[in-house]
Design an enzyme around this catalytic site. Structure first.
Site, PDB file in Angstrom:
ATOM      1  N   ASP A 166       0.853  -1.190   0.000  1.00 48.44           N
ATOM      2  CA  ASP A 166       0.000   0.000   0.000  1.00 48.44           C
ATOM      3  C   ASP A 166       0.890   1.241   0.000  1.00 48.44           C
ATOM      4  O   ASP A 166       1.881   1.318   0.733  1.00 48.44           O
ATOM      5  CB  ASP A 166      -0.914  -0.009   1.226  1.00 48.44           C
ATOM      6  CG  ASP A 166      -2.067   0.979   1.093  1.00 48.44           C
ATOM      7  OD1 ASP A 166      -3.224   0.536   1.018  1.00 48.44           O
ATOM      8  OD2 ASP A 166      -1.800   2.203   1.065  1.00 48.44           O
ATOM      9  N   HIS A 171     -10.269  -5.552  -3.104  1.00 50.43           N
ATOM     10  CA  HIS A 171      -8.930  -5.761  -2.558  1.00 50.43           C
ATOM     11  C   HIS A 171      -9.015  -6.159  -1.095  1.00 50.43           C
ATOM     12  O   HIS A 171      -9.893  -5.712  -0.367  1.00 50.43           O
ATOM     13  CB  HIS A 171      -8.052  -4.516  -2.726  1.00 50.43           C
ATOM     14  CG  HIS A 171      -8.680  -3.236  -2.278  1.00 50.43           C
ATOM     15  ND1 HIS A 171      -9.620  -2.566  -3.030  1.00 50.43           N
ATOM     16  CD2 HIS A 171      -8.527  -2.499  -1.152  1.00 50.43           C
ATOM     17  CE1 HIS A 171     -10.002  -1.470  -2.390  1.00 50.43           C
ATOM     18  NE2 HIS A 171      -9.359  -1.416  -1.238  1.00 50.43           N
TER      19      HIS A 171
HETATM   20  P1  AMP Z   1      -9.794   1.244   0.261  1.00 43.02           P
HETATM   21  O1  AMP Z   1      -9.938   2.539   1.010  1.00 43.02           O
HETATM   22  O2  AMP Z   1     -10.195   0.021   1.033  1.00 43.02           O
HETATM   23  O3  AMP Z   1     -10.461   1.303  -1.100  1.00 43.02           O
HETATM   24  O4  AMP Z   1      -8.241   1.059   0.024  1.00 43.02           O
HETATM   25  C1  AMP Z   1      -7.551   1.637  -1.020  1.00 43.02           C
HETATM   26  C2  AMP Z   1      -6.104   1.596  -0.664  1.00 43.02           C
HETATM   27  O5  AMP Z   1      -5.345   1.766  -1.844  1.00 43.02           O
HETATM   28  C3  AMP Z   1      -5.644   2.690   0.303  1.00 43.02           C
HETATM   29  O6  AMP Z   1      -5.099   2.083   1.465  1.00 43.02           O
HETATM   30  C4  AMP Z   1      -4.603   3.467  -0.494  1.00 43.02           C
HETATM   31  O7  AMP Z   1      -3.529   3.904   0.297  1.00 43.02           O
HETATM   32  C5  AMP Z   1      -4.173   2.442  -1.539  1.00 43.02           C
HETATM   33  N1  AMP Z   1      -3.655   2.958  -2.780  1.00 43.02           N
HETATM   34  C6  AMP Z   1      -4.205   3.903  -3.569  1.00 43.02           C
HETATM   35  N2  AMP Z   1      -3.458   4.096  -4.679  1.00 43.02           N
HETATM   36  C7  AMP Z   1      -2.415   3.226  -4.576  1.00 43.02           C
HETATM   37  C8  AMP Z   1      -1.287   2.933  -5.407  1.00 43.02           C
HETATM   38  N3  AMP Z   1      -1.081   3.577  -6.564  1.00 43.02           N
HETATM   39  N4  AMP Z   1      -0.414   1.996  -4.990  1.00 43.02           N
HETATM   40  C9  AMP Z   1      -0.600   1.353  -3.815  1.00 43.02           C
HETATM   41  N5  AMP Z   1      -1.643   1.571  -3.005  1.00 43.02           N
HETATM   42  C10 AMP Z   1      -2.539   2.507  -3.372  1.00 43.02           C
END
Ligand code: AMP
Length: 111
Positions: free
Chosen positions: A29, A97
């Site tokens: 993440d 995810h």
């Molecule tokens: P959610 O809020 O459950 O949809 O989780 C989305 C997650 O994706 C968050 O913890 C973000 O920090 C993570 N995230 C968003 N963009 C990226 C990226 N480009 N690479 C890695 N993690 C990401």
């Protein structure tokens, strides 16, 4: 609909991958909430958990098993596996995810 995770899957956007197989990909993440914070996604673009079909159950089961293997690979003996289903539950990326979180003591209930 392609999401940022779809673009990670096809290599358009870089990510630090820690595991992958024919079912899915796991990567770190970008905004970790704990020393270990990994996202595990299916290659199949299921938008959210509540939109999985019954036929997706074996896939999701294999991914949950993979999540435990990834946690072990990270050296975690205890871990939290989180799926946010919908905006009101904190979901911001609409490609299913599993968060794999660990490496510190985790409080309950989460925020
Ligand atoms: P959610 O809020 O459950 O949809 O989780 C989305 C997650 O994706 C968050 O913890 C973000 O920090 C993570 N995230 C968003 N963009 C990226 C990226 N480009 N690479 C890695 N993690 C990401």
């Amino acid at each position: 609909m392609s999401t940022i995770f779809g673009r990670i899957l096809n290599g358009e956007i870089p990510a630090t991958r820690v595991w992958e197989d024919e079912d899915g990909v796991a990567f770190r993440d970008v905004n970790p909430q704990a020393p270990t914070h990994i996202l595990l996604i299916p290659r199949k673009p299921i938008a959210r958990l509540s939109e999985m079909a019954a036929e997706d159950a074996p896939l999701i089961g294999r991914l949950m098993h993979a999540a435990t293997q990834i946690a072990a690979q990270e050296g975690l003996t205890d871990a939290r596996y989180v799926i946010n289903d919908g905006a009101g539950a904190g979901q911001t990326v609409f490609h299913l995810h599993i968060h794999i979180i660990g490496g510190r003591d985790l409080g309950w209930p989460p925020g």
